[in-house]
Design a protein around this motif. Structure first.
Motif, PDB file in Angstrom:
ATOM      1  N   GLU A 190       0.824  -1.200   0.000  1.00  0.00           N
ATOM      2  CA  GLU A 190       0.000   0.000   0.000  1.00  0.00           C
ATOM      3  C   GLU A 190       0.869   1.265   0.000  1.00  0.00           C
ATOM      4  N   SER A 191       0.280   2.321  -0.483  1.00  0.00           N
ATOM      5  CA  SER A 191       0.933   3.619  -0.500  1.00  0.00           C
ATOM      6  C   SER A 191       1.293   4.051   0.933  1.00  0.00           C
ATOM      7  N   ASP A 230      14.380  10.070   4.991  1.00  0.00           N
ATOM      8  CA  ASP A 230      13.907  11.416   4.764  1.00  0.00           C
ATOM      9  C   ASP A 230      12.432  11.415   5.176  1.00  0.00           C
ATOM     10  N   ALA A 259      12.752   1.816   8.320  1.00  0.00           N
ATOM     11  CA  ALA A 259      13.577   2.559   7.365  1.00  0.00           C
ATOM     12  C   ALA A 259      14.144   3.789   8.066  1.00  0.00           C
TER      13      ALA A 259
HETATM   14  P1  GDP Z   1       5.811   4.352  -0.004  1.00  0.00           P
HETATM   15  O1  GDP Z   1       4.628   5.085  -0.560  1.00  0.00           O
HETATM   16  O2  GDP Z   1       5.433   2.969   0.429  1.00  0.00           O
HETATM   17  O3  GDP Z   1       6.982   4.354  -0.928  1.00  0.00           O
HETATM   18  O4  GDP Z   1       6.234   5.098   1.356  1.00  0.00           O
HETATM   19  P2  GDP Z   1       7.376   6.212   1.565  1.00  0.00           P
HETATM   20  O5  GDP Z   1       8.719   5.574   1.584  1.00  0.00           O
HETATM   21  O6  GDP Z   1       7.146   7.315   0.601  1.00  0.00           O
HETATM   22  O7  GDP Z   1       7.048   6.668   3.065  1.00  0.00           O
HETATM   23  C1  GDP Z   1       5.810   7.221   3.444  1.00  0.00           C
HETATM   24  C2  GDP Z   1       5.981   8.025   4.719  1.00  0.00           C
HETATM   25  O8  GDP Z   1       6.321   7.182   5.811  1.00  0.00           O
HETATM   26  C3  GDP Z   1       7.101   9.077   4.628  1.00  0.00           C
HETATM   27  O9  GDP Z   1       6.680  10.235   5.336  1.00  0.00           O
HETATM   28  C4  GDP Z   1       8.265   8.414   5.342  1.00  0.00           C
HETATM   29  O10 GDP Z   1       9.145   9.359   5.909  1.00  0.00           O
HETATM   30  C5  GDP Z   1       7.545   7.596   6.407  1.00  0.00           C
HETATM   31  N1  GDP Z   1       8.291   6.386   6.790  1.00  0.00           N
HETATM   32  C6  GDP Z   1       8.785   5.436   5.953  1.00  0.00           C
HETATM   33  N2  GDP Z   1       9.397   4.458   6.636  1.00  0.00           N
HETATM   34  C7  GDP Z   1       9.300   4.777   7.946  1.00  0.00           C
HETATM   35  C8  GDP Z   1       9.738   4.156   9.161  1.00  0.00           C
HETATM   36  O11 GDP Z   1      10.361   3.083   9.187  1.00  0.00           O
HETATM   37  N3  GDP Z   1       9.431   4.806  10.330  1.00  0.00           N
HETATM   38  C9  GDP Z   1       8.736   5.975  10.352  1.00  0.00           C
HETATM   39  N4  GDP Z   1       8.509   6.533  11.546  1.00  0.00           N
HETATM   40  N5  GDP Z   1       8.311   6.599   9.233  1.00  0.00           N
HETATM   41  C10 GDP Z   1       8.584   6.004   8.047  1.00  0.00           C
END
Ligand code: GDP
Ligand code: MG
Length: 171
Positions: free
Chosen positions: A14-15, A32, A151
């Protein structure tokens, strides 16, 4: 001469579960807080070395989770040797979505595909909605690898790619 292997890996889920963040941590050791969401899919590579000197190069397809890109997914998983289906441990609906990707892979992908179920955002365990027991039990029943990662802190991230590298055929 040491062996050099190359495998295609796809991330599904999921997103906003953190697929792109996991890849960024694995490939660049960065995190980030305000990642822009992925359009279509992104391609990155990273190489890991095994104890016997073998190098495993992952060709990583980081797919977009949005429903409107769903029809593109088969293009990425069709020839993949491995898939990581990611959920967010603070969102139980995201586990259901990961399970539906797993069912799709079991039906449509190469039967030898190595599948890992990955619960991300382990640093947010205070807001946990998916227990480790529940996810682990599902993974065991389906014969999948399972792990939790963050992450954000890096916890478990290299380990999952390492476990996948060891599970792939070493021919
Ligand atoms: P994607 O849509 O699955 O690719 O998700 P993203 O990598 O774009 O992450 C979505 C949001 O979740 C972003 O604001 C990230 O910073 C946050 N995020 C991703 N991984 C983690 C994690 O392990 N811990 C926390 N606290 N936030 C995370
Ligand atoms: Mg993304």
């Amino acid at each position: 001469m040491s062996k050099q292997l190359q495998f295609k890996l796809v991330l599904l889920g999921e997103s906003a579960v953190g697929k792109s963040s996991l890849v960024l941590r694995f490939v660049k050791d960065q995190f980030d807080d305000y990642r822009e969401s992925t359009i279509g899919a992104a391609f990155l590579t990273q190489t890991v070395s095994l104890e016997d000197g073998t190098t495993v190069k992952f060709e990583i397809w980081d797919t977009a989770g949005q429903e409107r890109y769903k029809s593109l997914a088969p293009m990425y998983y069709r020839s993949a040797a491995c898939a990581i289906c990611v959920y967010d441990i603070t969102q139980s609906a995201s586990l259901e979505k990961a399970k539906s990707w797993i069912r799709e892979l079991q039906r449509q992908a190469d039967p030898s595909i190595v599948i890992a179920l990955c619960g991300n955002k382990a640093d947010l365990s205070a807001r946990r909605q998916v227990s480790q027991e529940e996810a682990q039990k599902f993974a065991e029943e389906e014969g999948l690898m399972w792990c939790e990662t963050s992450a954000k802190t890096g916890e478990g991230v290299n380990e999952i790619f390492d476990r996948i590298a060891h599970k792939l055929p070493q021919v």
